[in-house]
Design a protein around this motif. Sequence first.
Motif, PDB file in Angstrom:
ATOM      1  N   PHE A 262       0.932  -1.467   0.166  1.00  0.00           N
ATOM      2  CA  PHE A 262       0.156   0.175  -0.234  1.00  0.00           C
ATOM      3  C   PHE A 262       0.852   1.203   0.145  1.00  0.00           C
ATOM      4  O   PHE A 262       0.414   2.242  -0.678  1.00  0.00           O
ATOM      5  N   VAL A 263       1.981   1.193   0.653  1.00  0.00           N
ATOM      6  CA  VAL A 263       3.026   2.709   0.855  1.00  0.00           C
ATOM      7  C   VAL A 263       4.038   2.331  -0.504  1.00  0.00           C
ATOM      8  O   VAL A 263       3.621   3.423  -0.751  1.00  0.00           O
TER       9      VAL A 263
ATOM     10  N   ILE B 117       1.242   3.493  -3.380  1.00  0.00           N
ATOM     11  CA  ILE B 117       0.954   5.430  -3.124  1.00  0.00           C
ATOM     12  C   ILE B 117       2.172   6.143  -3.745  1.00  0.00           C
ATOM     13  O   ILE B 117       2.113   7.125  -4.145  1.00  0.00           O
TER      14      ILE B 117
ATOM     15  N   PHE C 228       2.364   8.437  -6.570  1.00  0.00           N
ATOM     16  CA  PHE C 228       2.534   9.802  -6.491  1.00  0.00           C
ATOM     17  C   PHE C 228       3.765  10.225  -7.403  1.00  0.00           C
ATOM     18  O   PHE C 228       3.414  11.425  -8.605  1.00  0.00           O
TER      19      PHE C 228
END
Length: 405
Positions: free
Chosen positions: A91-92, A95, A99
């Motif tokens: 998930f990190v 993200i 970005f």
Amino acid sequence: MEPDKKRYLQMGVTIFVSLAAVVAFYFIVLRYEGLKYYLDIISLALQPVIVGIVIAYVICPVAKFLERQFRRGKWLSRAARPLAVLFTLLFVIGILGLFCALILPQVVESIRSLVVDLPEMLEVQLARLESYLKEDSDAAEAVMQMITSVETFLMTFIKENLFAAVSNVAGSVLSVGSAIVNLVVSIVVTVYLLLDRERYLGQCRKLFYAVSRNKRFNRAVMEVLHQTDQIFSGFISGKLLDSLIVGVICFACLTVLKMPYALLVSVIVGVTNIIPMFGPFIGAIPSAFLILLVSPSKCIVFLIFIIILQQLDGNVIGPRILGNSTGLSAFYVTVAMMLFGKLMGFVGMIVGVPLFATLYYIVKRLAEYSLGQQGLPVGTAAYAGTGDNQSEEKQDGKNENNKKV
């Protein structure tokens, strides 16, 4: 000596000696360069570990949430924690990848076009200003000399520093390789901590209890650490979400208003919004300068928009998300930012608020405990009036305690 007074005396002496030891150690480090040199080496060597601990602390709430969801299923309950850690990291990484894929190229393009177009934009604004000042030749000459000096300084700075920095970054292959290795080590440390966090916390408690044998003191320290964790976790997660929402709102509004460098300005405003209270204004200064070079009228509109956005964030968005995670008033937030900003720089302006909130909580609990032992009211409102009111409140507090007994 009464047992209570003796206990207070021992606690006061312990706290004083501990603080004195910390201050003495700090000045010893500053005094002896050799010790400071070895401490710098140790901190540099442990930097990936420290980064891993910070990452694990920040994303631990996500891992706990996913672990609770996995434990609800019969087939996944045994592997709930490894799956939770795996999906948290994915998930990190997702993200950050999103970005970098969507925002970073546009930000880089905005910076590149800004550097390329900066001389031309300055010339246009100088010509416009010169036409405004034609009626007053003396004032025009003074202003033009000042602006020319600023322009020369900016051009020299950009040519000698920014481009040189870009060249150095591009040529520092070894530094990039070292950063990649440190990042991998930090991720490995994060995984270890998330998988076996109870054992590592238990080892820390075990060591603390082995050193300190005062049960009352141990309970007080554990309570303070628990409250510190609540303050920091609530502040960090809330501030990150708040900054994301502010950045998205800023980008949407600037796009509607057809502002130049909308994405770049939104990223600046969103990142600086992590700083409590003054964050949007700090981000607005360089952003307003960028817009001013393109259109002074749009710069005024942008400043009005930032004021409205700051009021919206400070009165609606921020309180809704953060709630009472720190429990500090605006005055104490300002004091915390000024104090820790001076001591720790930009990082101090961010972490200073939860640090000050922790100190505030400790002092508050000690004061309330002392007042309770004296039979005095613990509410601040009881001490906000005149001396006569305080005497009456003191007598009321004693009467209430006597009734309870």
